[in-house]
Design an enzyme around this catalytic site. Structure first.
Site, PDB file in Angstrom:
ATOM      1  N   LYS A   1      -4.860 -11.091  -5.756  1.00 36.97           N
ATOM      2  CA  LYS A   1      -6.104 -11.388  -5.046  1.00 36.97           C
ATOM      3  C   LYS A   1      -7.204 -10.405  -5.446  1.00 36.97           C
ATOM      4  O   LYS A   1      -6.937  -9.253  -5.794  1.00 36.97           O
ATOM      5  CB  LYS A   1      -5.898 -11.402  -3.533  1.00 36.97           C
ATOM      6  CG  LYS A   1      -5.857 -10.040  -2.882  1.00 36.97           C
ATOM      7  CD  LYS A   1      -6.333 -10.093  -1.418  1.00 36.97           C
ATOM      8  CE  LYS A   1      -6.643  -8.670  -0.957  1.00 36.97           C
ATOM      9  NZ  LYS A   1      -7.445  -8.540   0.227  1.00 36.97           N
TER      10      LYS A   1
ATOM     11  N   LYS B   1       0.816  -1.219   0.000  1.00 40.50           N
ATOM     12  CA  LYS B   1       0.000   0.000   0.000  1.00 40.50           C
ATOM     13  C   LYS B   1       0.848   1.266   0.000  1.00 40.50           C
ATOM     14  O   LYS B   1       0.415   2.307  -0.467  1.00 40.50           O
ATOM     15  CB  LYS B   1      -0.954   0.007   1.203  1.00 40.50           C
ATOM     16  CG  LYS B   1      -2.106  -0.976   1.051  1.00 40.50           C
ATOM     17  CD  LYS B   1      -3.167  -0.771   2.124  1.00 40.50           C
ATOM     18  CE  LYS B   1      -4.348  -1.717   1.914  1.00 40.50           C
ATOM     19  NZ  LYS B   1      -5.329  -1.645   3.001  1.00 40.50           N
TER      20      LYS B   1
ATOM     21  N   LYS C   1     -11.759  -5.253  -3.147  1.00 40.67           N
ATOM     22  CA  LYS C   1     -12.787  -4.243  -3.375  1.00 40.67           C
ATOM     23  C   LYS C   1     -12.181  -2.902  -3.741  1.00 40.67           C
ATOM     24  O   LYS C   1     -12.853  -2.036  -4.282  1.00 40.67           O
ATOM     25  CB  LYS C   1     -13.703  -4.122  -2.156  1.00 40.67           C
ATOM     26  CG  LYS C   1     -13.030  -3.672  -0.870  1.00 40.67           C
ATOM     27  CD  LYS C   1     -14.050  -3.421   0.225  1.00 40.67           C
ATOM     28  CE  LYS C   1     -13.984  -4.416   1.358  1.00 40.67           C
ATOM     29  NZ  LYS C   1     -12.803  -4.241   2.240  1.00 40.67           N
TER      30      LYS C   1
END
Ligand code: ADP
Ligand code: NA
Length: 324
Positions: free
Chosen positions: A192, A111, A195
């Site tokens: 993966k 991130k 959302k």
């Protein structure tokens, strides 16, 4: 009775990855465990969220929990920020966590990478997650595979605290779902499903309508060849669809393989889309009813009250142990 705790971030609408890897298991576990299922909105704000969107997504996720089968009579369903003990214990656990071990978290690295102005909380979010879990004397934490490393750190922090201060925390076990533990992106089956993917076609959200589900399935990336076989290394796209199909139908991967092995890729996608829609469409009707009712807000108020009471004892013990 043993205790289960888990949470999902309201950082968007949950995907079928969140459902198959986590929420579906919450529903199974609530019968046999003292159960706490949280909407972790304080985790969501580690990356910027629009205010109204976050409020909407928070309520919507609670409605999805219930529509998926979580029963407020059996499980405490609550919003993280409504139980201040989470942030309080989170701070205390930050004080015993080492920067080195936080920097090693792969989710932090992913991130933070290539980002300017990395929020400090992206680094310190795992101790908050540890606090979420440890406050309830949790025995098991059902999560997808991507959370394994954070759970390891939770165990480490619990053990460290127990050793340095007082033996108060239960060291929780990680419970990774069998097949659904890692649902892959429909566009990049080596990644993966998430959302927060910027490519809408990469995931099916729990609120996608039937037409959208079928369309996204149709454009799912499959592999070369035409054989339908479960082989994650050589056929990651097909294997992902087989996994989604199998769990949606509550059958084993082998059974799914047998059932579909003589089909084309086209009908594999269609069958998988239909299996997903069979689960999601009725769930979406219940979700819509809940969103329009005050019942949902009452459930969340009650959940917060129960969670505040349940967590207050552990927080007090931890404070006493540290001298606060
Ligand atoms: P996301 O990465 O989609 O934002 P969260 O961090 O809110 O998801 O995770 C909520 C739960 O869903 C966690 O237990 C996580 O492990 C699980 N989960 C997330 N993505 C997947 C996936 N693709 N397959 C299986 N489980 C997943
Ligand atoms: Na329960």
């Amino acid at each position: 009775m043993k205790t289960v705790f888990s949470g999902v971030q309201p950082s968007g609408t949950p995907t079928i990855g969140n459902y198959l890897g986590a929420i579906k298991h919450f529903v199974d576990l609530q019968k046999d465990y003292r159960s706490f299922f949280c909407i972790v909105n304080q985790h969501a704000i580690t990356v910027p969220q629009g205010k109204q969107e976050l409020q909407h997504n928070t309520r919507s996720l609670a409605a999805l929990y219930i529509a998926a089968g979580l029963d407020p009579e059996k499980a405490t369903i609550f919003i993280q920020s409504e139980v201040p003990a989470h942030a309080q214990l989170g701070w205390m656990l930050q004080c015993i966590a080492y920067i080195g071990e936080l920097e090693r978290m792969t989710q932090f690295k992913d991130k933070a990478e290539g980002r300017s102005g990395v929020p400090g909380a992206l680094l310190t979010y795992p101790p908050l997650m540890a606090a979420d879990i440890l406050l309830y004397g949790t025995d098991i934490v059902p999560v997808g595979e991507d959370q394994k490393q954070h759970l390891e750190l939770t165990r480490t922090l619990a053990e460290r605290f127990n050793q340095q201060y007082n033996d108060i925390f239960t060291v929780p076990e990680t419970k990774i779902a069998g097949n659904g533990a890692r649902i892959m992106s429909l566009q990049h089956p080596d990644k993966k499903m998430s959302k927060s993917d910027s490519n809408q076609k990469a995931f099916i959200s729990m609120l996608d309508d039937e037409k959208t589900i079928m369309k996204k399935m149709k454009s799912a990336v499959t592999d070369s060849g035409r054989e339908i076989r479960y082989d994650t290394e050589n056929k990651p796209g097909v294997s992902n669809l087989l996994t989604i199909y199998a769990i949606s139908k509550n059958i084993s991967i082998e059974e799914a393989e047998q059932k579909l092995s003589s089909e084309s890729y086209g009908s594999l996608k269609e069958e998988t889309g239909a299996a997903v829609a069979d689960i999601l469409v009725p769930l979406q009707e219940r979700h819509a009813e809940l969103m329009a009712s005050s019942e949902l807000d009452e459930i969340l108020d009650q959940g917060a009250e129960t969670a505040r009471l349940a967590s207050s004892k552990m927080l007090a013990k931890a404070e006493r142990a540290m001298g606060l």
